[in-house]
Scaffold this motif. Structure first.
Motif, PDB file in Angstrom:
ATOM      1  N   ARG A  13       0.816  -1.231   0.000  1.00 40.23           N
ATOM      2  CA  ARG A  13       0.000   0.000   0.000  1.00 40.23           C
ATOM      3  C   ARG A  13       0.844   1.274   0.000  1.00 40.23           C
ATOM      4  NH1 ARG A  13      -2.537  -1.552   5.501  1.00 40.23           N
ATOM      5  NH2 ARG A  13      -0.628  -2.525   6.132  1.00 40.23           N
ATOM      6  N   TYR A  14       2.144   1.163   0.340  1.00 38.34           N
ATOM      7  CA  TYR A  14       3.029   2.321   0.374  1.00 38.34           C
ATOM      8  C   TYR A  14       3.962   2.387  -0.835  1.00 38.34           C
ATOM      9  CZ  TYR A  14       1.552   1.783   5.195  1.00 38.34           C
ATOM     10  OH  TYR A  14       0.797   1.619   6.322  1.00 38.34           O
ATOM     11  N   PHE A  15       4.175   1.267  -1.508  1.00 36.71           N
ATOM     12  CA  PHE A  15       5.138   1.207  -2.609  1.00 36.71           C
ATOM     13  C   PHE A  15       4.627   1.948  -3.829  1.00 36.71           C
ATOM     14  CE2 PHE A  15       6.787  -0.851  -6.452  1.00 36.71           C
ATOM     15  CZ  PHE A  15       8.127  -0.581  -6.268  1.00 36.71           C
ATOM     16  N   ARG A  16       5.518   2.737  -4.450  1.00 36.49           N
ATOM     17  CA  ARG A  16       5.159   3.485  -5.650  1.00 36.49           C
ATOM     18  C   ARG A  16       6.000   3.075  -6.857  1.00 36.49           C
ATOM     19  NH1 ARG A  16       1.179   3.547  -3.635  1.00 36.49           N
ATOM     20  NH2 ARG A  16       0.290   5.148  -2.371  1.00 36.49           N
ATOM     21  N   SER A  17       7.329   2.966  -6.717  1.00 32.02           N
ATOM     22  CA  SER A  17       8.151   2.631  -7.877  1.00 32.02           C
ATOM     23  C   SER A  17       9.547   2.175  -7.465  1.00 32.02           C
ATOM     24  CB  SER A  17       8.278   3.838  -8.816  1.00 32.02           C
ATOM     25  OG  SER A  17       9.011   4.875  -8.188  1.00 32.02           O
ATOM     26  N   ALA A  18      10.222   1.545  -8.435  1.00 34.27           N
ATOM     27  CA  ALA A  18      11.619   1.142  -8.280  1.00 34.27           C
ATOM     28  C   ALA A  18      12.338   1.509  -9.564  1.00 34.27           C
ATOM     29  CB  ALA A  18      11.725  -0.353  -8.022  1.00 34.27           C
ATOM     30  N   TYR A  32      19.395   0.549  -6.722  1.00 32.29           N
ATOM     31  CA  TYR A  32      18.015   0.920  -7.004  1.00 32.29           C
ATOM     32  C   TYR A  32      17.573   2.058  -6.110  1.00 32.29           C
ATOM     33  CZ  TYR A  32      17.652  -3.618  -9.298  1.00 32.29           C
ATOM     34  OH  TYR A  32      17.835  -4.688 -10.122  1.00 32.29           O
ATOM     35  N   GLN A  33      16.628   2.817  -6.615  1.00 31.85           N
ATOM     36  CA  GLN A  33      15.941   3.809  -5.802  1.00 31.85           C
ATOM     37  C   GLN A  33      14.511   3.336  -5.663  1.00 31.85           C
ATOM     38  OE1 GLN A  33      16.189   7.845  -7.133  1.00 31.85           O
ATOM     39  NE2 GLN A  33      14.403   8.448  -5.963  1.00 31.85           N
ATOM     40  N   LEU A  34      14.095   3.120  -4.434  1.00 28.31           N
ATOM     41  CA  LEU A  34      12.723   2.707  -4.160  1.00 28.31           C
ATOM     42  C   LEU A  34      11.939   3.920  -3.687  1.00 28.31           C
ATOM     43  CD1 LEU A  34      13.469  -0.575  -2.183  1.00 28.31           C
ATOM     44  CD2 LEU A  34      12.925  -0.343  -4.611  1.00 28.31           C
ATOM     45  N   GLU A  35      10.731   4.076  -4.196  1.00 31.31           N
ATOM     46  CA  GLU A  35       9.891   5.205  -3.791  1.00 31.31           C
ATOM     47  C   GLU A  35       8.650   4.670  -3.081  1.00 31.31           C
ATOM     48  OE1 GLU A  35       7.259   8.765  -5.757  1.00 31.31           O
ATOM     49  OE2 GLU A  35       8.910   7.931  -6.916  1.00 31.31           O
ATOM     50  N   PHE A  36       8.427   5.199  -1.893  1.00 32.57           N
ATOM     51  CA  PHE A  36       7.265   4.846  -1.091  1.00 32.57           C
ATOM     52  C   PHE A  36       6.494   6.111  -0.765  1.00 32.57           C
ATOM     53  CE2 PHE A  36      10.354   1.534  -0.271  1.00 32.57           C
ATOM     54  CZ  PHE A  36       9.598   0.379  -0.290  1.00 32.57           C
ATOM     55  N   SER A  37       5.197   5.986  -0.683  1.00 33.04           N
ATOM     56  CA  SER A  37       4.335   7.079  -0.251  1.00 33.04           C
ATOM     57  C   SER A  37       3.940   6.763   1.181  1.00 33.04           C
ATOM     58  CB  SER A  37       3.100   7.142  -1.142  1.00 33.04           C
ATOM     59  OG  SER A  37       2.211   8.115  -0.666  1.00 33.04           O
ATOM     60  N   VAL A  38       4.356   7.594   2.089  1.00 34.36           N
ATOM     61  CA  VAL A  38       4.097   7.297   3.497  1.00 34.36           C
ATOM     62  C   VAL A  38       2.975   8.181   4.037  1.00 34.36           C
ATOM     63  CG1 VAL A  38       6.428   6.457   3.933  1.00 34.36           C
ATOM     64  CG2 VAL A  38       5.922   8.851   4.293  1.00 34.36           C
ATOM     65  N   PRO A  39       2.219   7.647   4.984  1.00 34.15           N
ATOM     66  CA  PRO A  39       1.126   8.426   5.580  1.00 34.15           C
ATOM     67  C   PRO A  39       1.690   9.534   6.465  1.00 34.15           C
ATOM     68  CG  PRO A  39       1.410   6.374   6.762  1.00 34.15           C
ATOM     69  CD  PRO A  39       2.353   6.324   5.580  1.00 34.15           C
ATOM     70  N   PRO A  40       0.820  10.435   6.901  1.00 33.99           N
ATOM     71  CA  PRO A  40       1.285  11.442   7.863  1.00 33.99           C
ATOM     72  C   PRO A  40       1.963  10.740   9.030  1.00 33.99           C
ATOM     73  CG  PRO A  40      -0.969  11.871   7.225  1.00 33.99           C
ATOM     74  CD  PRO A  40      -0.598  10.538   6.627  1.00 33.99           C
ATOM     75  N   LEU A  41       2.922  11.414   9.595  1.00 38.20           N
ATOM     76  CA  LEU A  41       3.721  10.805  10.661  1.00 38.20           C
ATOM     77  C   LEU A  41       2.867  10.163  11.741  1.00 38.20           C
ATOM     78  CD1 LEU A  41       6.609  13.357  11.137  1.00 38.20           C
ATOM     79  CD2 LEU A  41       6.665  11.160   9.968  1.00 38.20           C
ATOM     80  N   THR A  42       3.132   8.910  11.954  1.00 41.56           N
ATOM     81  CA  THR A  42       2.519   8.184  13.060  1.00 41.56           C
ATOM     82  C   THR A  42       3.662   7.597  13.871  1.00 41.56           C
ATOM     83  OG1 THR A  42       2.309   6.190  11.704  1.00 41.56           O
ATOM     84  CG2 THR A  42       0.387   7.615  11.835  1.00 41.56           C
ATOM     85  N   GLU A  43       3.462   7.486  15.136  1.00 40.85           N
ATOM     86  CA  GLU A  43       4.529   7.042  16.025  1.00 40.85           C
ATOM     87  C   GLU A  43       5.077   5.683  15.608  1.00 40.85           C
ATOM     88  OE1 GLU A  43       5.145   6.050  20.715  1.00 40.85           O
ATOM     89  OE2 GLU A  43       3.680   7.570  20.140  1.00 40.85           O
ATOM     90  N   GLY A  44       6.370   5.627  15.363  1.00 37.41           N
ATOM     91  CA  GLY A  44       7.051   4.389  15.057  1.00 37.41           C
ATOM     92  C   GLY A  44       6.996   3.955  13.605  1.00 37.41           C
ATOM     93  N   PHE A  45       6.200   4.627  12.764  1.00 33.07           N
ATOM     94  CA  PHE A  45       6.059   4.179  11.378  1.00 33.07           C
ATOM     95  C   PHE A  45       7.387   4.198  10.637  1.00 33.07           C
ATOM     96  CE2 PHE A  45       5.378   4.773   6.857  1.00 33.07           C
ATOM     97  CZ  PHE A  45       4.537   3.717   6.580  1.00 33.07           C
ATOM     98  N   GLU A  47      10.417   4.397  11.802  1.00 33.37           N
ATOM     99  CA  GLU A  47      11.433   3.565  12.452  1.00 33.37           C
ATOM    100  C   GLU A  47      11.202   2.085  12.183  1.00 33.37           C
ATOM    101  OE1 GLU A  47       9.586   5.844  14.132  1.00 33.37           O
ATOM    102  OE2 GLU A  47      11.080   7.424  14.327  1.00 33.37           O
ATOM    103  N   ASN A  48       9.959   1.673  11.999  1.00 33.34           N
ATOM    104  CA  ASN A  48       9.640   0.259  11.824  1.00 33.34           C
ATOM    105  C   ASN A  48       9.376  -0.119  10.368  1.00 33.34           C
ATOM    106  OD1 ASN A  48       9.779  -0.342  14.637  1.00 33.34           O
ATOM    107  ND2 ASN A  48       7.833   0.710  14.868  1.00 33.34           N
ATOM    108  N   MET A  49       8.358   0.445   9.756  1.00 39.04           N
ATOM    109  CA  MET A  49       7.972   0.055   8.398  1.00 39.04           C
ATOM    110  C   MET A  49       8.959   0.525   7.337  1.00 39.04           C
ATOM    111  SD  MET A  49       5.301  -1.807   8.585  1.00 39.04           S
ATOM    112  CE  MET A  49       4.536  -1.798   6.980  1.00 39.04           C
ATOM    113  N   MET A  50       9.520   1.697   7.513  1.00 39.87           N
ATOM    114  CA  MET A  50      10.430   2.231   6.499  1.00 39.87           C
ATOM    115  C   MET A  50      11.895   2.043   6.905  1.00 39.87           C
ATOM    116  SD  MET A  50       8.695   3.286   3.925  1.00 39.87           S
ATOM    117  CE  MET A  50       7.435   2.033   4.113  1.00 39.87           C
ATOM    118  N   ASN A  51      12.111   1.178   7.857  1.00 41.56           N
ATOM    119  CA  ASN A  51      13.461   0.835   8.286  1.00 41.56           C
ATOM    120  C   ASN A  51      14.159   0.109   7.140  1.00 41.56           C
ATOM    121  OD1 ASN A  51      15.492  -1.095   9.318  1.00 41.56           O
ATOM    122  ND2 ASN A  51      14.940  -0.202  11.290  1.00 41.56           N
TER     123      ASN A  51
END
Length: 67
Positions: A13-18, A32-45, A47-51
């Motif tokens: 749901r966050y991935f846009r392109s490579a 590679y350059q990976l592009e993700f669309s991230v939601p508004p800042l949520t605690e830990g997002f 640090e965890n999902m985009m780690n």
């Protein structure tokens, strides 16, 4: 990579392109350059999902699953 990340339950749901940003036949290296669309800042997002380790492990798991 596009197939891996666009089908990942955790990241699709966050991935846009490579895109390939560097390729060398001589050293068998690809960057590679990976592009993700991230939601508004949520605690830990970030640090965890985009780690970077988490993102690498999604690819690593896909490779293991193919074996």
């Amino acid at each position: 990579l596009t197939d891996v990340y666009s089908s990942s339950p955790a990241l699709s749901r966050y991935f846009r392109s490579a895109q390939v940003v560097y390729f060398s036949n001589e050293t068998s290296t690809v960057s590679y350059q990976l592009e993700f669309s991230v939601p508004p800042l949520t605690e830990g997002f970030m640090e965890n999902m985009m780690n970077p380790d988490f993102i690498r492990n999604v690819l690593r798991q896909n490779i293991y699953d193919e074996d």
